[in-house]
Design a protein around this motif. Structure first.
Motif, PDB file in Angstrom:
ATOM      1  N   LEU A   1      15.976  28.981   3.360  1.00 16.39           N
ATOM      2  CA  LEU A   1      14.993  27.902   3.213  1.00 16.39           C
ATOM      3  C   LEU A   1      13.576  28.406   3.462  1.00 16.39           C
ATOM      4  O   LEU A   1      12.634  28.050   2.734  1.00 16.39           O
ATOM      5  N   VAL A   2      13.418  29.223   4.489  1.00 19.18           N
ATOM      6  CA  VAL A   2      12.081  29.787   4.761  1.00 19.18           C
ATOM      7  C   VAL A   2      11.618  30.637   3.585  1.00 19.18           C
ATOM      8  O   VAL A   2      10.450  30.587   3.187  1.00 19.18           O
ATOM      9  N   LEU A   3      12.535  31.412   3.016  1.00 20.01           N
ATOM     10  CA  LEU A   3      12.187  32.227   1.852  1.00 20.01           C
ATOM     11  C   LEU A   3      11.823  31.340   0.657  1.00 20.01           C
ATOM     12  O   LEU A   3      10.877  31.638  -0.084  1.00 20.01           O
ATOM     13  N   ALA A   4      12.559  30.252   0.459  1.00 23.81           N
ATOM     14  CA  ALA A   4      12.251  29.342  -0.647  1.00 23.81           C
ATOM     15  C   ALA A   4      10.891  28.685  -0.466  1.00 23.81           C
ATOM     16  O   ALA A   4      10.176  28.424  -1.436  1.00 23.81           O
TER      17      ALA A   4
ATOM     18  N   GLY B   1       8.271  30.050   1.224  1.00 21.21           N
ATOM     19  CA  GLY B   1       7.204  31.042   1.087  1.00 21.21           C
ATOM     20  C   GLY B   1       7.235  31.839  -0.195  1.00 21.21           C
ATOM     21  O   GLY B   1       6.313  32.628  -0.449  1.00 21.21           O
ATOM     22  N   LEU B   2       8.272  31.660  -1.033  1.00 19.22           N
ATOM     23  CA  LEU B   2       8.407  32.472  -2.246  1.00 19.22           C
ATOM     24  C   LEU B   2       7.237  32.307  -3.216  1.00 19.22           C
ATOM     25  O   LEU B   2       6.770  33.314  -3.772  1.00 19.22           O
ATOM     26  N   PRO B   3       6.729  31.102  -3.480  1.00 20.71           N
ATOM     27  CA  PRO B   3       5.573  31.006  -4.392  1.00 20.71           C
ATOM     28  C   PRO B   3       4.363  31.799  -3.917  1.00 20.71           C
ATOM     29  O   PRO B   3       3.675  32.433  -4.726  1.00 20.71           O
ATOM     30  N   ASP B   4       4.100  31.788  -2.609  1.00 21.80           N
ATOM     31  CA  ASP B   4       2.980  32.569  -2.094  1.00 21.80           C
ATOM     32  C   ASP B   4       3.238  34.065  -2.239  1.00 21.80           C
ATOM     33  O   ASP B   4       2.316  34.837  -2.549  1.00 21.80           O
ATOM     34  N   LEU B   5       4.478  34.495  -1.997  1.00 22.28           N
ATOM     35  CA  LEU B   5       4.805  35.912  -2.165  1.00 22.28           C
ATOM     36  C   LEU B   5       4.645  36.334  -3.620  1.00 22.28           C
ATOM     37  O   LEU B   5       4.156  37.438  -3.904  1.00 22.28           O
TER      38      LEU B   5
END
Length: 283
Positions: free
Chosen positions: A244-247, A249-253
């Protein structure tokens, strides 16, 4: 009616749901024997979350009433406040169940969590992260970082709380979600699902990929970690929480990687010289 007056920040004394949850948590913490009338009153307080959700959106299209320029601000601010009320009412319901099944000593962690949830909006974090102008804050919510989005920050906080809460308290939180807040979950989905702004995608793609759709399902996703952690154990729940944390922050990454590739390409770009201009003078 003006947008700034209707969708302004309301302190805890102006919000019936948060103020009621705070009073209920104090009563459950300090009253020795819980009488039947107090139980009924606290159950009524836990139903303020769906009532407040429905009261602030009496008709479909409520988020577009002031135009599409300010739609993200109206959508995100209402979703953040409704999720805060839902979380506060859920924890108070868990407090009530703990008091009827255990003693006063076991309610202190949940009581502290209730106080933290109730006072969290009064910190006015959004005032530091977003512009005070609704049109400018809508532009920031559409194109800016997810860490300036109050809904995404709330989803991160909820994921962290569910990941570290003890199993005894987590069990009563699940009971509260199922028996006291299931109607609130249905009201939230019914309120926000038709308001998702989508210009290029439709159906499930809009829910998964558009900003408004991601706000909705990432808000509800931490609640799914509660039964997952109780059923599958801490390790599986922590892996899901990391997903969930990856989902979130994924757009910013992705934008960061794209910017780095663009900058690296600019370093090796050869700019052609400007064409020379000759002036021929008559003899």
């Amino acid at each position: 009616m003006e947008l700034a007056r209707i969708h302004r920040h309301r302190t805890i004394v102006e919000d019936p749901a948060r103020f009621g949850c705070l009073c209920a948590a104090a009563a459950l913490l300090f009253v020795g024997d819980i009488p039947f009338w107090m139980t009924l009153a606290i159950v009524g307080i836990t139903q303020l979350a769906p009532i407040m959700m429905a009261a602030r959106a009496l008709e479909q299209g409520w988020s577009r009433r002031w135009g599409m320029r300010v739609h993200p601000t109206v959508y995100a601010s209402n979703l953040a406040m409704d999720f805060t009320n839902l979380a506060a009412c859920t924890v108070v319901g868990a407090l009530l169940l703990v008091r009827h099944c255990s003693g006063i000593e076991t309610v202190r962690p949940l009581a502290i969590l209730t106080v933290a949830i109730c006072f969290l909006p009064d910190i006015r974090l959004c005032r530091w992260l977003l512009s005070g102008d609704p049109a400018e804050s809508s532009r920031q919510l559409r194109n800016g970082s997810v860490f300036r989005d109050p809904v995404m920050l709330g989803a991160l906080l909820a994921t962290g709380v569910v990941s570290v809460l003890d199993h005894g308290s987590l069990k009563f939180v699940l009971y509260s979600l199922v028996f006291l807040q299931f109607n609130a979950l249905l009201v939230m989905v019914d309120k926000y699902l038709p308001e998702i702004e989508s210009r290029t995608r439709a159906g499930w793609k809009a829910i998964l990929l558009e900003r408004d759709g991601r706000r909705l399902w990432l808000t509800l996703a931490p609640l799914g970690l509660v039964p997952l952690r109780l059923a599958a154990g801490d390790r599986v729940a922590w892996i899901a929480a990391g997903g969930l944390v990856l989902a979130i922050g994924l757009p910013d990454l992705y934008r960061m990687a794209l910017a780095m590739i663009t900058e690296a390409g600019n370093l090796f770009r050869v700019t052609p010289a400007a064409p020379a201009t000759y002036i021929v003078l008559p003899k």
